[in-house]
Design a protein around this motif. Structure first.
Motif, PDB file in Angstrom:
ATOM      1  N   MET A  31     -31.133  16.804 -14.784  1.00  0.00           N
ATOM      2  CA  MET A  31     -30.682  15.818 -13.821  1.00  0.00           C
ATOM      3  C   MET A  31     -29.785  16.430 -12.749  1.00  0.00           C
ATOM      4  O   MET A  31     -29.790  15.965 -11.620  1.00  0.00           O
ATOM      5  CB  MET A  31     -29.930  14.688 -14.512  1.00  0.00           C
ATOM      6  N   PHE A  32     -29.020  17.447 -13.095  1.00  0.00           N
ATOM      7  CA  PHE A  32     -28.121  18.021 -12.100  1.00  0.00           C
ATOM      8  C   PHE A  32     -28.887  18.620 -10.928  1.00  0.00           C
ATOM      9  O   PHE A  32     -28.453  18.513  -9.785  1.00  0.00           O
ATOM     10  CB  PHE A  32     -27.184  19.060 -12.727  1.00  0.00           C
ATOM     11  N   SER A  33     -30.026  19.234 -11.202  1.00  0.00           N
ATOM     12  CA  SER A  33     -30.789  19.820 -10.098  1.00  0.00           C
ATOM     13  C   SER A  33     -31.295  18.747  -9.139  1.00  0.00           C
ATOM     14  O   SER A  33     -31.404  18.983  -7.942  1.00  0.00           O
ATOM     15  CB  SER A  33     -31.945  20.668 -10.627  1.00  0.00           C
ATOM     16  N   GLN A  34     -31.596  17.549  -9.645  1.00  0.00           N
ATOM     17  CA  GLN A  34     -32.051  16.451  -8.797  1.00  0.00           C
ATOM     18  C   GLN A  34     -30.912  15.794  -8.028  1.00  0.00           C
ATOM     19  O   GLN A  34     -31.137  15.196  -6.974  1.00  0.00           O
ATOM     20  CB  GLN A  34     -32.757  15.382  -9.632  1.00  0.00           C
ATOM     21  N   GLN A  35     -29.706  15.870  -8.525  1.00  0.00           N
ATOM     22  CA  GLN A  35     -28.574  15.156  -7.928  1.00  0.00           C
ATOM     23  C   GLN A  35     -27.489  16.074  -7.356  1.00  0.00           C
ATOM     24  O   GLN A  35     -26.456  15.593  -6.892  1.00  0.00           O
ATOM     25  CB  GLN A  35     -27.943  14.219  -8.969  1.00  0.00           C
ATOM     26  N   VAL A  36     -27.710  17.374  -7.346  1.00  0.00           N
ATOM     27  CA  VAL A  36     -26.678  18.318  -6.909  1.00  0.00           C
ATOM     28  C   VAL A  36     -26.255  18.078  -5.459  1.00  0.00           C
ATOM     29  O   VAL A  36     -25.108  18.362  -5.083  1.00  0.00           O
ATOM     30  CB  VAL A  36     -27.118  19.786  -7.141  1.00  0.00           C
ATOM     31  N   HIS A  37     -27.128  17.514  -4.650  1.00  0.00           N
ATOM     32  CA  HIS A  37     -26.781  17.231  -3.248  1.00  0.00           C
ATOM     33  C   HIS A  37     -25.649  16.195  -3.120  1.00  0.00           C
ATOM     34  O   HIS A  37     -25.039  16.075  -2.065  1.00  0.00           O
ATOM     35  CB  HIS A  37     -28.010  16.766  -2.474  1.00  0.00           C
ATOM     36  N   LEU A  38     -25.363  15.475  -4.193  1.00  0.00           N
ATOM     37  CA  LEU A  38     -24.281  14.487  -4.182  1.00  0.00           C
ATOM     38  C   LEU A  38     -22.919  15.116  -4.479  1.00  0.00           C
ATOM     39  O   LEU A  38     -21.891  14.470  -4.317  1.00  0.00           O
ATOM     40  CB  LEU A  38     -24.546  13.392  -5.204  1.00  0.00           C
ATOM     41  N   LEU A  39     -22.940  16.372  -4.925  1.00  0.00           N
ATOM     42  CA  LEU A  39     -21.706  17.015  -5.371  1.00  0.00           C
ATOM     43  C   LEU A  39     -21.050  17.843  -4.270  1.00  0.00           C
ATOM     44  O   LEU A  39     -21.716  18.335  -3.359  1.00  0.00           O
ATOM     45  CB  LEU A  39     -21.997  17.927  -6.563  1.00  0.00           C
ATOM     46  N   GLN A  40     -19.733  17.975  -4.399  1.00  0.00           N
ATOM     47  CA  GLN A  40     -18.968  18.888  -3.565  1.00  0.00           C
ATOM     48  C   GLN A  40     -17.993  19.618  -4.464  1.00  0.00           C
ATOM     49  O   GLN A  40     -17.603  19.122  -5.521  1.00  0.00           O
ATOM     50  CB  GLN A  40     -18.231  18.156  -2.451  1.00  0.00           C
ATOM     51  N   CYS A  41     -17.587  20.783  -4.040  1.00  0.00           N
ATOM     52  CA  CYS A  41     -16.658  21.584  -4.829  1.00  0.00           C
ATOM     53  C   CYS A  41     -15.290  20.896  -4.885  1.00  0.00           C
ATOM     54  O   CYS A  41     -14.752  20.499  -3.855  1.00  0.00           O
ATOM     55  CB  CYS A  41     -16.515  22.968  -4.201  1.00  0.00           C
ATOM     56  N   PRO A  42     -14.723  20.745  -6.078  1.00  0.00           N
ATOM     57  CA  PRO A  42     -13.411  20.107  -6.179  1.00  0.00           C
ATOM     58  C   PRO A  42     -12.273  20.989  -5.645  1.00  0.00           C
ATOM     59  O   PRO A  42     -11.172  20.496  -5.420  1.00  0.00           O
ATOM     60  CB  PRO A  42     -13.252  19.844  -7.675  1.00  0.00           C
ATOM     61  N   TYR A  43     -12.541  22.270  -5.413  1.00  0.00           N
ATOM     62  CA  TYR A  43     -11.530  23.151  -4.837  1.00  0.00           C
ATOM     63  C   TYR A  43     -11.566  23.162  -3.315  1.00  0.00           C
ATOM     64  O   TYR A  43     -10.539  23.043  -2.660  1.00  0.00           O
ATOM     65  CB  TYR A  43     -11.711  24.597  -5.333  1.00  0.00           C
ATOM     66  N   CYS A  44     -12.774  23.322  -2.748  1.00  0.00           N
ATOM     67  CA  CYS A  44     -12.877  23.542  -1.299  1.00  0.00           C
ATOM     68  C   CYS A  44     -13.729  22.503  -0.576  1.00  0.00           C
ATOM     69  O   CYS A  44     -13.903  22.587   0.640  1.00  0.00           O
ATOM     70  CB  CYS A  44     -13.407  24.940  -1.021  1.00  0.00           C
ATOM     71  N   ASN A  45     -14.287  21.543  -1.308  1.00  0.00           N
ATOM     72  CA  ASN A  45     -15.105  20.449  -0.760  1.00  0.00           C
ATOM     73  C   ASN A  45     -16.415  20.900  -0.124  1.00  0.00           C
ATOM     74  O   ASN A  45     -17.041  20.128   0.599  1.00  0.00           O
ATOM     75  CB  ASN A  45     -14.305  19.605   0.248  1.00  0.00           C
ATOM     76  N   SER A  46     -16.849  22.122  -0.365  1.00  0.00           N
ATOM     77  CA  SER A  46     -18.130  22.568   0.192  1.00  0.00           C
ATOM     78  C   SER A  46     -19.283  22.106  -0.698  1.00  0.00           C
ATOM     79  O   SER A  46     -19.095  21.714  -1.849  1.00  0.00           O
ATOM     80  CB  SER A  46     -18.149  24.085   0.372  1.00  0.00           C
ATOM     81  N   ALA A  47     -20.485  22.162  -0.154  1.00  0.00           N
ATOM     82  CA  ALA A  47     -21.683  21.711  -0.870  1.00  0.00           C
ATOM     83  C   ALA A  47     -21.940  22.585  -2.094  1.00  0.00           C
ATOM     84  O   ALA A  47     -21.523  23.747  -2.151  1.00  0.00           O
ATOM     85  CB  ALA A  47     -22.888  21.753   0.062  1.00  0.00           C
ATOM     86  N   MET A  48     -22.638  22.004  -3.051  1.00  0.00           N
ATOM     87  CA  MET A  48     -22.925  22.699  -4.307  1.00  0.00           C
ATOM     88  C   MET A  48     -24.427  22.902  -4.452  1.00  0.00           C
ATOM     89  O   MET A  48     -25.218  22.117  -3.921  1.00  0.00           O
ATOM     90  CB  MET A  48     -22.409  21.876  -5.488  1.00  0.00           C
ATOM     91  N   THR A  49     -24.809  23.932  -5.198  1.00  0.00           N
ATOM     92  CA  THR A  49     -26.207  24.177  -5.527  1.00  0.00           C
ATOM     93  C   THR A  49     -26.297  24.577  -6.998  1.00  0.00           C
ATOM     94  O   THR A  49     -25.313  25.021  -7.593  1.00  0.00           O
ATOM     95  CB  THR A  49     -26.817  25.305  -4.667  1.00  0.00           C
ATOM     96  N   VAL A  50     -27.480  24.419  -7.562  1.00  0.00           N
ATOM     97  CA  VAL A  50     -27.718  24.846  -8.943  1.00  0.00           C
ATOM     98  C   VAL A  50     -28.035  26.327  -8.916  1.00  0.00           C
ATOM     99  O   VAL A  50     -28.817  26.800  -8.093  1.00  0.00           O
ATOM    100  CB  VAL A  50     -28.875  24.047  -9.582  1.00  0.00           C
ATOM    101  N   HIS A  51     -27.444  27.079  -9.828  1.00  0.00           N
ATOM    102  CA  HIS A  51     -27.645  28.521  -9.906  1.00  0.00           C
ATOM    103  C   HIS A  51     -28.199  28.877 -11.282  1.00  0.00           C
ATOM    104  O   HIS A  51     -27.534  28.636 -12.295  1.00  0.00           O
ATOM    105  CB  HIS A  51     -26.327  29.245  -9.641  1.00  0.00           C
ATOM    106  N   LEU A  52     -29.394  29.403 -11.310  1.00  0.00           N
ATOM    107  CA  LEU A  52     -30.042  29.857 -12.548  1.00  0.00           C
ATOM    108  C   LEU A  52     -30.104  28.788 -13.630  1.00  0.00           C
ATOM    109  O   LEU A  52     -30.023  29.085 -14.815  1.00  0.00           O
ATOM    110  CB  LEU A  52     -29.346  31.109 -13.099  1.00  0.00           C
ATOM    111  N   SER A  53     -30.199  27.545 -13.251  1.00  0.00           N
ATOM    112  CA  SER A  53     -30.324  26.398 -14.162  1.00  0.00           C
ATOM    113  C   SER A  53     -29.171  26.254 -15.152  1.00  0.00           C
ATOM    114  O   SER A  53     -29.246  25.450 -16.062  1.00  0.00           O
ATOM    115  CB  SER A  53     -31.641  26.464 -14.947  1.00  0.00           C
TER     116      SER A  53
END
Length: 176
Positions: free
Chosen positions: A1-23
């Motif tokens: 599910m995270f790979s499908q919804q990762v576009h909704l996330l931002q980094c809690p440290y720097c607020n930048s966009a997030m991506t899935v890395h190596l599942s």
């Protein structure tokens, strides 16, 4: 599910966009990395949390909510309110802020077109939620350092935990 919804996330440290890395990890543009647990939840706490929460507390809460049906009228009322407003929502996203072990969120979104997202500062609660309810997205996190982009949730539930209305307003869609 995270790979499908990762576009909704931002980094809690720097607020930048997030991506899935190596599942197995979620990573931001500045290389802040958060590993997915074996149980299927993401821990994005930016500082240690010591609380009086343990597995027995969450197990008792789950028994009370699911087996004894203590909150069944509340769940049905919330579902009714959401359905009354679903005409303006496309694939409604529901955030339960302070979700505990996840049983209320699960009951509200089950058998609906809604997608459930649970966040709680208590790792024990999120671990129990992820083990029991695999069709929702579970995050150990603090709303004061939110891991979510702005304007992504159609509904925010905050039933039995402290609230952060400024953050809720940031996270709600215009019609939320």
């Amino acid at each position: 599910m995270f790979s499908q919804q990762v576009h909704l996330l931002q980094c809690p440290y720097c607020n930048s966009a997030m991506t899935v890395h190596l599942s197995a990890s979620i990573i931001c543009q500045n290389n802040h990395t958060f590993d997915l647990s074996r149980q299927g939840y993401l821990n994005v706490l930016t500082r240690p949390f010591k609380g009086n929460y343990d597995k027995s507390l969450f197990a008792a809460r789950q028994r009370m909510i699911t087996l004894e049906g203590l909150y069944a009228p509340l769940v049905e009322q919330i579902r009714t309110i959401i359905y009354e407003h679903m005409a303006v929502m496309t694939g409604p996203k529901v955030l339960d802020a302070g979700c505990g072990e996840g049983s209320l969120l699960h009951q509200i979104v089950r058998d609906t077109p809604m997608t459930g997202f649970g966040i709680d500062i208590a790792k024990e609660g999120i671990a129990a939620a992820a083990a029991q309810y695999t069709d929702q997205l579970w995050i150990v996190g603090d709303l004061s350092c939110s891991p979510y982009q702005a304007k992504v949730f159609d509904v925010i539930l905050n039933l039995f935990s402290p609230s952060n209305y400024g953050e809720f307003n940031r996270l709600l869609t215009e019609d939320g």
